[in-house]
Enzyme design. Structure first.
Site, PDB file in Angstrom:
ATOM      1  N   ASP A  47    -102.387  22.327 -39.345  1.00 36.67           N
ATOM      2  CA  ASP A  47    -103.334  21.357 -38.785  1.00 36.67           C
ATOM      3  C   ASP A  47    -104.704  21.717 -39.343  1.00 36.67           C
ATOM      4  O   ASP A  47    -104.860  22.717 -40.058  1.00 36.67           O
ATOM      5  CB  ASP A  47    -103.330  21.425 -37.251  1.00 36.67           C
ATOM      6  N   SER A  48    -105.701  20.922 -38.975  1.00 36.44           N
ATOM      7  CA  SER A  48    -107.052  21.206 -39.438  1.00 36.44           C
ATOM      8  C   SER A  48    -107.643  22.455 -38.776  1.00 36.44           C
ATOM      9  O   SER A  48    -108.579  23.034 -39.311  1.00 36.44           O
ATOM     10  CB  SER A  48    -107.951  20.009 -39.118  1.00 36.44           C
ATOM     11  N   CYS A  62    -103.568  13.028 -31.176  1.00 37.96           N
ATOM     12  CA  CYS A  62    -104.141  14.144 -31.943  1.00 37.96           C
ATOM     13  C   CYS A  62    -103.658  15.419 -31.262  1.00 37.96           C
ATOM     14  O   CYS A  62    -103.688  15.519 -30.031  1.00 37.96           O
ATOM     15  CB  CYS A  62    -105.664  14.047 -31.907  1.00 37.96           C
ATOM     16  N   HIS A 109    -104.937  18.165 -30.922  1.00 37.34           N
ATOM     17  CA  HIS A 109    -105.937  18.890 -30.129  1.00 37.34           C
ATOM     18  C   HIS A 109    -105.936  18.423 -28.657  1.00 37.34           C
ATOM     19  O   HIS A 109    -106.315  19.182 -27.768  1.00 37.34           O
ATOM     20  CB  HIS A 109    -107.350  18.634 -30.677  1.00 37.34           C
ATOM     21  N   CYS A 158    -100.385  17.425 -37.098  1.00 37.34           N
ATOM     22  CA  CYS A 158    -101.660  16.734 -37.196  1.00 37.34           C
ATOM     23  C   CYS A 158    -101.403  15.225 -37.166  1.00 37.34           C
ATOM     24  O   CYS A 158    -100.733  14.686 -38.060  1.00 37.34           O
ATOM     25  CB  CYS A 158    -102.343  17.134 -38.504  1.00 37.34           C
ATOM     26  N   GLU A 215    -112.952  22.435 -30.932  1.00 35.52           N
ATOM     27  CA  GLU A 215    -113.057  23.509 -31.941  1.00 35.52           C
ATOM     28  C   GLU A 215    -114.146  24.499 -31.577  1.00 35.52           C
ATOM     29  O   GLU A 215    -114.091  25.662 -31.966  1.00 35.52           O
ATOM     30  CB  GLU A 215    -113.315  22.923 -33.336  1.00 35.52           C
TER      31      GLU A 215
HETATM   32  N1  DGL Z   1    -105.423  17.836 -34.732  1.00 30.12           N
HETATM   33  C1  DGL Z   1    -105.502  16.860 -35.747  1.00 30.12           C
HETATM   34  C2  DGL Z   1    -104.844  15.585 -35.379  1.00 30.12           C
HETATM   35  O1  DGL Z   1    -103.797  15.677 -34.753  1.00 30.12           O
HETATM   36  C3  DGL Z   1    -106.761  16.803 -36.572  1.00 30.12           C
HETATM   37  C4  DGL Z   1    -108.012  16.514 -35.845  1.00 30.12           C
HETATM   38  C5  DGL Z   1    -109.242  16.644 -36.725  1.00 30.12           C
HETATM   39  O2  DGL Z   1    -109.357  17.619 -37.458  1.00 30.12           O
HETATM   40  O3  DGL Z   1    -110.075  15.735 -36.672  1.00 30.12           O
HETATM   41  O4  DGL Z   1    -105.247  14.508 -35.694  1.00 30.12           O
END
Ligand code: DGL
Length: 262
Positions: A10-11, A184, A186, A73, A152
């Site tokens: 993931d990011s 997402c 997150h 992600c 984050e």
């Molecule tokens: N967690 C990621 C997602 O599911 C990336 C979120 C991001 O870096 O903007 O979209």
């Protein structure tokens, strides 16, 4: 049996929600986790930029000899070409399709909300896939660009989060959705606040739904691991803050964070 690790990327911190799900469903598996913290957030990137990020993330995990890859992600899963997934020599799983299927199974009033990054909502893949499966579904997509930067920075509660959630979720409350895709990875980290705001509706955790697919596929192909349970962490950016936040989210201290050069 295949004792090689499952690669997850993931990011940044979001994919850890998928790592938790894999840990719960497949406790004997080894995992190599990559957080592309140098390039986080992905949600404000163009489709071409996301393609480059995904290619280098996948190449990195393949260099670690993984037996399968989970794209943890929603943004990459929303923008990648499905045919590409078959071209890496190992099974590659995305998080969008299982989440959509779960949402379709959960909704009774056929009003489904999707909260995700700006790039995911712009790509329209959650909405399209839901409607392709059931034309009667009403989909309410909302881009939530403030959430990933807050998470984050280790911010999971407090006034800023509450006000962002109020802004993004109020229209969904007003139309009476009974199911919300947390589009997402997150966002499950904010599940309690989201539930408190929206009340008793189904929240779909995309990492968890995808982890179930990984489990089913590895079992079917006879590739489960018999001797593992270790997670190896890599990040492309600054390590100390990742280590601290990841420990909070995972509930255990991380021994070591490795540097990934992508
Ligand atoms: N967690 C990621 C997602 O599911 C990336 C979120 C991001 O870096 O903007 O979209």
């Amino acid at each position: 049996m295949d004792n090689r690790a499952i690669g997850v990327f993931d990011s940044g911190l979001g994919g850890l929600t998928a790592v938790c799900a894999l840990g719960e469903l497949l406790p004997s598996e080894n995992i190599v986790y990559l957080g592309d913290t140098l390039r986080v957030p992905y949600g404000d990137k163009s489709r071409d930029e996301l393609k480059l990020c995904a290619e280098s993330d996948i190449a990195f995990l393949l260099s670690k000899d993984v037996k399968a890859i989970l794209i943890a992600c929603g943004t990459v899963s929303s923008t990648l070409e499905k045919e590409k997934l078959l071209s890496y020599g190992v099974p590659v799983f995305e998080v969008l399709t299982p989440a959509v299927e779960k949402a379709l199974a959960c909704t009774k009033n056929k009003k489904v909300g999707v909260i995700a990054t700006a790039a995911s909502i712009r790509a329209g893949a959650f909405e399209r896939t839901l409607k392709e499966s059931d034309r009667e579904i009403s989909v309410y997509p909302i881009a939530c660009p403030k959430l990933v930067p807050l998470i984050e920075s280790g911010n999971l509660a407090g006034a800023e989060i509450e006000s962002a959630l109020c802004e993004y979720l109020s229209p969904l409350k007003a139309v009476g959705i009974d199911t919300l895709i947390l589009g997402c990875t997150h966002y499950p980290l904010l599940k309690d606040s989201i539930s408190a705001f929206l009340g008793d509706i189904a929240l779909i955790d995309i990492g968890f739904e995808a982890a179930k697919r990984v489990k089913a596929a590895l079992r079917q192909s006879g590739s489960l691991c018999q001797d593992g349970g270790r997670v190896c962490f890599y990040v492309s950016g600054y390590e100390p803050s990742f280590k601290e936040n990841a420990a909070r989210f995972l509930g255990y201290e991380l021994d070591k964070i490795n540097k990934a050069v992508l």
